[in-house]
Write a protein that holds these residues in place. Structure first.
Motif, PDB file in Angstrom:
ATOM      1  N   ALA A 183     -25.539  -1.811  18.637  1.00  0.00           N
ATOM      2  CA  ALA A 183     -26.134  -2.689  17.636  1.00  0.00           C
ATOM      3  C   ALA A 183     -27.597  -2.911  17.985  1.00  0.00           C
ATOM      4  O   ALA A 183     -27.991  -2.838  19.143  1.00  0.00           O
ATOM      5  CB  ALA A 183     -25.389  -4.019  17.606  1.00  0.00           C
ATOM      6  N   SER A 184     -28.376  -3.168  16.978  1.00  0.00           N
ATOM      7  CA  SER A 184     -29.786  -3.474  17.226  1.00  0.00           C
ATOM      8  C   SER A 184     -30.173  -4.711  16.434  1.00  0.00           C
ATOM      9  O   SER A 184     -29.486  -5.106  15.495  1.00  0.00           O
ATOM     10  CB  SER A 184     -30.676  -2.289  16.842  1.00  0.00           C
ATOM     11  N   SER A 185     -31.260  -5.308  16.820  1.00  0.00           N
ATOM     12  CA  SER A 185     -31.734  -6.516  16.159  1.00  0.00           C
ATOM     13  C   SER A 185     -33.248  -6.472  16.046  1.00  0.00           C
ATOM     14  O   SER A 185     -33.931  -5.975  16.939  1.00  0.00           O
ATOM     15  CB  SER A 185     -31.315  -7.747  16.974  1.00  0.00           C
ATOM     16  N   PRO A 186     -33.792  -6.988  14.970  1.00  0.00           N
ATOM     17  CA  PRO A 186     -35.251  -7.045  14.840  1.00  0.00           C
ATOM     18  C   PRO A 186     -35.870  -8.154  15.693  1.00  0.00           C
ATOM     19  O   PRO A 186     -37.080  -8.249  15.812  1.00  0.00           O
ATOM     20  CB  PRO A 186     -35.457  -7.319  13.342  1.00  0.00           C
ATOM     21  N   PHE A 187     -35.027  -8.986  16.302  1.00  0.00           N
ATOM     22  CA  PHE A 187     -35.512 -10.098  17.110  1.00  0.00           C
ATOM     23  C   PHE A 187     -35.595  -9.687  18.576  1.00  0.00           C
ATOM     24  O   PHE A 187     -34.697  -9.927  19.361  1.00  0.00           O
ATOM     25  CB  PHE A 187     -34.598 -11.319  16.936  1.00  0.00           C
ATOM     26  N   TYR A 188     -36.705  -9.066  18.947  1.00  0.00           N
ATOM     27  CA  TYR A 188     -36.911  -8.578  20.311  1.00  0.00           C
ATOM     28  C   TYR A 188     -37.470  -9.695  21.177  1.00  0.00           C
ATOM     29  O   TYR A 188     -38.412 -10.390  20.790  1.00  0.00           O
ATOM     30  CB  TYR A 188     -37.872  -7.391  20.295  1.00  0.00           C
ATOM     31  N   ALA A 189     -36.895  -9.864  22.351  1.00  0.00           N
ATOM     32  CA  ALA A 189     -37.413 -10.837  23.311  1.00  0.00           C
ATOM     33  C   ALA A 189     -37.525 -10.126  24.656  1.00  0.00           C
ATOM     34  O   ALA A 189     -36.517  -9.695  25.220  1.00  0.00           O
ATOM     35  CB  ALA A 189     -36.481 -12.044  23.411  1.00  0.00           C
ATOM     36  N   GLN A 190     -38.741  -9.980  25.140  1.00  0.00           N
ATOM     37  CA  GLN A 190     -38.963  -9.267  26.394  1.00  0.00           C
ATOM     38  C   GLN A 190     -38.233  -9.958  27.542  1.00  0.00           C
ATOM     39  O   GLN A 190     -38.267 -11.175  27.677  1.00  0.00           O
ATOM     40  CB  GLN A 190     -40.459  -9.195  26.698  1.00  0.00           C
ATOM     41  N   GLY A 191     -37.533  -9.157  28.353  1.00  0.00           N
ATOM     42  CA  GLY A 191     -36.830  -9.687  29.515  1.00  0.00           C
ATOM     43  C   GLY A 191     -35.484 -10.316  29.198  1.00  0.00           C
ATOM     44  O   GLY A 191     -34.854 -10.903  30.067  1.00  0.00           O
ATOM     45  N   VAL A 192     -35.024 -10.206  27.944  1.00  0.00           N
ATOM     46  CA  VAL A 192     -33.751 -10.805  27.546  1.00  0.00           C
ATOM     47  C   VAL A 192     -32.807  -9.689  27.099  1.00  0.00           C
ATOM     48  O   VAL A 192     -33.188  -8.796  26.356  1.00  0.00           O
ATOM     49  CB  VAL A 192     -33.941 -11.806  26.379  1.00  0.00           C
ATOM     50  N   LEU A 193     -31.573  -9.772  27.572  1.00  0.00           N
ATOM     51  CA  LEU A 193     -30.546  -8.814  27.179  1.00  0.00           C
ATOM     52  C   LEU A 193     -29.443  -9.575  26.470  1.00  0.00           C
ATOM     53  O   LEU A 193     -28.872 -10.519  27.019  1.00  0.00           O
ATOM     54  CB  LEU A 193     -29.971  -8.090  28.413  1.00  0.00           C
ATOM     55  N   ASP A 194     -29.177  -9.208  25.227  1.00  0.00           N
ATOM     56  CA  ASP A 194     -28.099  -9.824  24.459  1.00  0.00           C
ATOM     57  C   ASP A 194     -26.982  -8.806  24.305  1.00  0.00           C
ATOM     58  O   ASP A 194     -27.229  -7.644  23.994  1.00  0.00           O
ATOM     59  CB  ASP A 194     -28.582 -10.232  23.058  1.00  0.00           C
ATOM     60  N   LEU A 195     -25.756  -9.232  24.513  1.00  0.00           N
ATOM     61  CA  LEU A 195     -24.595  -8.361  24.361  1.00  0.00           C
ATOM     62  C   LEU A 195     -23.680  -8.889  23.269  1.00  0.00           C
ATOM     63  O   LEU A 195     -23.491 -10.096  23.136  1.00  0.00           O
ATOM     64  CB  LEU A 195     -23.799  -8.284  25.670  1.00  0.00           C
ATOM     65  N   THR A 196     -23.127  -7.979  22.521  1.00  0.00           N
ATOM     66  CA  THR A 196     -22.080  -8.306  21.559  1.00  0.00           C
ATOM     67  C   THR A 196     -20.850  -7.549  22.005  1.00  0.00           C
ATOM     68  O   THR A 196     -20.891  -6.335  22.149  1.00  0.00           O
ATOM     69  CB  THR A 196     -22.484  -7.863  20.134  1.00  0.00           C
ATOM     70  N   VAL A 197     -19.762  -8.262  22.231  1.00  0.00           N
ATOM     71  CA  VAL A 197     -18.554  -7.630  22.749  1.00  0.00           C
ATOM     72  C   VAL A 197     -17.399  -7.903  21.797  1.00  0.00           C
ATOM     73  O   VAL A 197     -17.167  -9.037  21.395  1.00  0.00           O
ATOM     74  CB  VAL A 197     -18.214  -8.163  24.160  1.00  0.00           C
ATOM     75  N   VAL A 198     -16.700  -6.835  21.432  1.00  0.00           N
ATOM     76  CA  VAL A 198     -15.500  -6.932  20.618  1.00  0.00           C
ATOM     77  C   VAL A 198     -14.394  -6.205  21.372  1.00  0.00           C
ATOM     78  O   VAL A 198     -14.597  -5.086  21.819  1.00  0.00           O
ATOM     79  CB  VAL A 198     -15.692  -6.301  19.225  1.00  0.00           C
TER      80      VAL A 198
END
Length: 90
Positions: free
Chosen positions: A69-84
């Motif tokens: 998945a990708s998001s237009p909301f980029y934040a340097q140094g932040v990793l977001d995970l989506t888990v199903v």
């Protein structure tokens, strides 16, 4: 080899043509449109293979083990995970 199951002469001819060099452009349009086998069957409704033949024509569907998945909301140094979690039945 869907053409051999077509009862409409026009559909049979169109399917057979796509399997030749002359019909390559038409086949490329279908491939480029990412049509599924179901979409192709809707285009040629007279081509109705028996279930055992259909199962031999279709490729095996493998479970998708992951998606990206990708998001237009980029934040340097932040990793977001989506888990199903999927529980596949055997």
């Amino acid at each position: 080899d869907l053409a051999r199951f077509a009862t409409s002469a026009a559909e049979k001819k169109a399917l057979q043509k796509m399997a030749t060099a002359e019909g390559a452009d038409e086949w490329k349009k279908i491939v480029d449109a990412s049509m599924s086998f179901f979409d192709v069957c809707k285009m040629f409704p007279s081509a109705r293979p028996p279930m055992d033949q259909l199962m031999s024509i279709l490729p095996l569907t493998k479970p998708r083990l992951y998606s990206i998945a990708s998001s237009p909301f980029y934040a340097q140094g932040v990793l977001d995970l989506t888990v199903v979690i999927n529980q596949w039945k055997a």
